[in-house]
Design an enzyme around this catalytic site. Structure first.
Site, PDB file in Angstrom:
ATOM      1  N   SER A  71       0.817  -1.212   0.000  1.00 50.36           N
ATOM      2  CA  SER A  71       0.000   0.000   0.000  1.00 50.36           C
ATOM      3  C   SER A  71       0.852   1.264   0.000  1.00 50.36           C
ATOM      4  CB  SER A  71      -0.906   0.032   1.244  1.00 50.36           C
ATOM      5  OG  SER A  71      -1.640  -1.159   1.360  1.00 50.36           O
TER       6      SER A  71
HETATM    7  N1  SAH Z   1      -0.320  -5.307   3.873  1.00 50.99           N
HETATM    8  C1  SAH Z   1       0.483  -5.630   2.705  1.00 50.99           C
HETATM    9  C2  SAH Z   1      -0.227  -5.312   1.408  1.00 50.99           C
HETATM   10  C3  SAH Z   1      -1.216  -6.324   1.112  1.00 50.99           C
HETATM   11  S1  SAH Z   1      -1.855  -6.413  -0.529  1.00 50.99           S
HETATM   12  C4  SAH Z   1       1.835  -4.981   2.752  1.00 50.99           C
HETATM   13  O1  SAH Z   1       2.115  -4.239   3.701  1.00 50.99           O
HETATM   14  O2  SAH Z   1       2.633  -5.260   1.862  1.00 50.99           O
HETATM   15  C5  SAH Z   1      -3.242  -7.431  -0.168  1.00 50.99           C
HETATM   16  C6  SAH Z   1      -2.916  -8.842   0.199  1.00 50.99           C
HETATM   17  O3  SAH Z   1      -4.137  -9.462   0.596  1.00 50.99           O
HETATM   18  C7  SAH Z   1      -2.360  -9.674  -0.936  1.00 50.99           C
HETATM   19  O4  SAH Z   1      -1.102 -10.168  -0.585  1.00 50.99           O
HETATM   20  C8  SAH Z   1      -3.395 -10.804  -1.099  1.00 50.99           C
HETATM   21  O5  SAH Z   1      -2.809 -12.063  -1.392  1.00 50.99           O
HETATM   22  C9  SAH Z   1      -4.048 -10.825   0.265  1.00 50.99           C
HETATM   23  N2  SAH Z   1      -5.396 -11.422   0.327  1.00 50.99           N
HETATM   24  C10 SAH Z   1      -6.418 -11.363  -0.573  1.00 50.99           C
HETATM   25  N3  SAH Z   1      -7.484 -12.040  -0.126  1.00 50.99           N
HETATM   26  C11 SAH Z   1      -7.151 -12.552   1.100  1.00 50.99           C
HETATM   27  C12 SAH Z   1      -7.824 -13.349   2.060  1.00 50.99           C
HETATM   28  N4  SAH Z   1      -9.072 -13.780   1.895  1.00 50.99           N
HETATM   29  N5  SAH Z   1      -7.170 -13.677   3.196  1.00 50.99           N
HETATM   30  C13 SAH Z   1      -5.883 -13.276   3.404  1.00 50.99           C
HETATM   31  N6  SAH Z   1      -5.199 -12.507   2.522  1.00 50.99           N
HETATM   32  C14 SAH Z   1      -5.822 -12.157   1.387  1.00 50.99           C
END
Ligand code: SAH
Length: 218
Positions: A71
């Site tokens: 993000s």
């Molecule tokens: N917080 C992260 C950014 C995350 S991007 C950082 O600091 O880098 C969003 C993430 O959510 C992705 O890696 C994706 O794989 C995950 N995601 C999507 N659906 C999900 C679910 N149902 N449960 C857990 N993770 C999920």
């Protein structure tokens, strides 16, 4: 670090980090001193591919592989401020991704539990967070829609992928006095803050946002 990224490069990163906090985060109204401090401390460039390390402090999300993104720094800071963390708190994050948000949380709270649905991202983040010395973060691969009941209740829950509706398990797993910070929606998403006081849930709309969708399954 490769030989090409020597001491000068490290100090560049520090200058860029200071600038990021002043221009993108403080300037937009994030005031929590603890949050500002950890945003200055945690080396965001370690959480992205070396190929885009020079962009790590820019005002933008960045690709982290598997079609996912880390993000924008302001959003990480804003969500962390909304979580109102104390050093005794137990925190759940849904969407580990690169592990950057988890590291920020781990600097401010006692324990962080973080879940990613993509096993490769969970594995990579586990290794990086270990290498960086974080001992208070547990990573697992699974569907965060269900939360992590074994370690509930949580004083704060931060969700970094957007479900269409708020997952009921996350409301359930919120401790008394707990805060849930979550983007909700489909094409139009809104960041929301839910708080649980005396068993009752209150919600506040924060700002429109763009997150990757929360997937289901596994
Ligand atoms: N917080 C992260 C950014 C995350 S991007 C950082 O600091 O880098 C969003 C993430 O959510 C992705 O890696 C994706 O794989 C995950 N995601 C999507 N659906 C999900 C679910 N149902 N449960 C857990 N993770 C999920």
């Amino acid at each position: 670090m490769t030989y090409a990224q020597g001491a000068a490069r490290q100090s560049d990163f520090k200058v860029w980090r200071e600038k990021m906090v002043a221009e993108q985060i403080e300037a937009r109204g994030v005031k929590d001193r603890g949050v500002l401090e950890v945003m200055r401390k945690v080396e965001r460039h370690r959480f992205v591919s070396p190929l885009v390390a020079h962009l790590a402090y820019a005002d933008t999300p960045l690709p982290i592989g598997e079609g996912q993104t880390i993000s924008q720094p302001y959003i990480v800071a804003l969500m962390t401020e909304l979580a109102q963390l104390k050093s005794t708190d137990r925190v759940l994050e849904i969407g580990t991704g690169s592990g950057y948000q988890a590291a920020i949380l781990a600097e401010l709270a006692k324990e962080v539990y973080t879940i990613d649905i993509l096993p490769d991202l969970a594995k990579q983040a586990t290794m990086l967070l270990k290498e960086l010395g974080y001992k208070n973060i547990q990573v697992k691969s699974g569907d965060g829609y269900l939360g992590w009941p074994e370690f509930a209740p949580f004083d704060a829950i931060i969700v970094t992928c957007a479900p269409k509706d708020v997952p009921p398990a996350l409301i359930e797993q919120l401790a008394e006095g707990g805060r849930l910070v979550i983007p909700v929606g489909d094409r139009y998403q809104e960041l929301k803050l839910f708080t649980k006081t005396a068993g009752k849930i209150a919600q506040k709309r924060i700002i429109p946002v763009v997150f990757v969708p929360m997937r289901r399954g596994r």
